[in-house]
Design an enzyme around this catalytic site. Structure first.
Site, PDB file in Angstrom:
ATOM      1  N   TYR A 152       0.905  -1.370  -0.199  1.00  0.00           N
ATOM      2  CA  TYR A 152      -0.455  -0.452  -0.429  1.00  0.00           C
ATOM      3  C   TYR A 152       0.900   1.353  -0.297  1.00  0.00           C
ATOM      4  O   TYR A 152       1.636   1.213   0.246  1.00  0.00           O
ATOM      5  CB  TYR A 152      -0.853  -0.224   0.787  1.00  0.00           C
ATOM      6  N   CYS A 153       0.368   2.531  -0.221  1.00  0.00           N
ATOM      7  CA  CYS A 153       0.943   3.579  -0.526  1.00  0.00           C
ATOM      8  C   CYS A 153      -0.316   4.535  -0.407  1.00  0.00           C
ATOM      9  O   CYS A 153      -0.989   4.299   0.833  1.00  0.00           O
ATOM     10  CB  CYS A 153       1.208   3.698  -1.904  1.00  0.00           C
ATOM     11  N   ALA A 154      -0.013   6.143  -0.428  1.00  0.00           N
ATOM     12  CA  ALA A 154      -1.139   6.642   0.186  1.00  0.00           C
ATOM     13  C   ALA A 154      -2.559   7.117  -0.763  1.00  0.00           C
ATOM     14  O   ALA A 154      -3.324   6.870   0.460  1.00  0.00           O
ATOM     15  CB  ALA A 154      -0.235   8.144   0.091  1.00  0.00           C
TER      16      ALA A 154
END
Length: 275
Positions: free
Chosen positions: A71-73
């Site tokens: 995941y990221c932002a």
């Protein structure tokens, strides 16, 4: 300019499904691919931190036989991360749709499962470099256009800097073309509104849910694009028609990785300036 499907498919999961999976399978390796300052501000409990630009160099820290969830932002960088891991023989990789923002209760920004189009694997070296040129021009034109449209002056300045970077990349591609083919780069190369991955810029922004008035969102967008380009060239090299074309594609991929890490440094400096 929309290229044929070549990416390893990425399986996306919603926050609800991710919670269920993480709660029931202790073998899932959760990886946060954001920058250090983003991670420090908050992250999902138990997540291993490997910024996107370091992922290939540190992939040996993960078990290829166990599932990985990235995941990221907002979901763009993690999609690229999932593609990179899938292409490096990880058995099962999931991308958290919407990223950490959704995890914290932000509004959903939709589906990431649309196929991305690119090289078909049969291009000559000349054709590959012309495609690379078209992508640099399309993205550079977008940044120039956005610099004149946004109200936030910091955002406008950032778009101008990004446009200058793409102009430098474009000149480098022309130089490579001449050096590697021994020919003069053709005039009046047609360019349309699509760039890395085959999506139009508007489509890509819509899918990321990025706010083009916010410098951090702009950088997250730009990093997603550079990461997508890195993955694109790397995968295209595997089906290159000859060694010379393969070498050129790997060189461009390496340069995109350097661009990605340069943007990561800019993001880090923005976070530092807020402290």
């Amino acid at each position: 300019m929309r290229w044929k499907q070549f990416l390893t498919p990425v399986e996306s999961v919603t926050t609800e499904n991710a919670l269920s999976m993480l709660g029931s399978d202790e073998n899932i390796q959760l990886v946060d691919v954001r920058q250090p300052a983003e991670y420090d501000e908050g992250h999902i409990a138990g997540a291993k931190h490997i910024p996107l630009g370091e992922l290939l160099d540190r992939a040996n820290e993960l078990d290829k036989e166990k599932p990985v969830m990235v995941y990221c932002a907002i979901g763009g960088r993690s999609r690229v991360a999932a593609q990179l891991l899938s292409g490096n023989e990880f058995s099962k990789v999931y991308n958290l749709t919407g990223g950490f923002n959704i995890w914290e209760g932000w509004e959903s920004i939709g589906d990431y499962d649309q196929g991305l189009e690119m090289f078909n694997g049969f291009e000559s070296l000349e054709e590959v470099l012309i495609v690379a040129y078209r992508m640099e021009v399309a993205l550079g034109d977008f940044y120039i256009n956005m610099a004149s449209r946004v109200a936030n002056q910091e955002a406008a300045s950032l778009f101008s800097k990004l446009a200058a970077i793409e102009a430098k990349h474009k000149r480098h591609v022309i130089s490579q073309y001449t050096e590697l083919t021994g020919k003069v780069f053709p005039e009046n190369v047609e360019v349309d509104g699509a760039f890395e991955g085959g999506l139009t810029t508007a489509e890509y922004i819509s899918r990321l849910g990025a706010d083009m008035e916010k410098p951090l969102d702009i950088l997250a967008f730009a990093m997603s694009v550079e990461g997508q380009a890195m993955d694109l060239y790397m995968r295209a090299s595997e089906k290159a028609p000859d060694k010379k074309t393969q070498k050129a594609l790997l060189q461009i991929s390496s340069e995109e990785k350097a661009h990605l890490n340069s943007l990561a440094a800019v993001m880090d400096s923005l976070y530092a300036s807020r402290e």
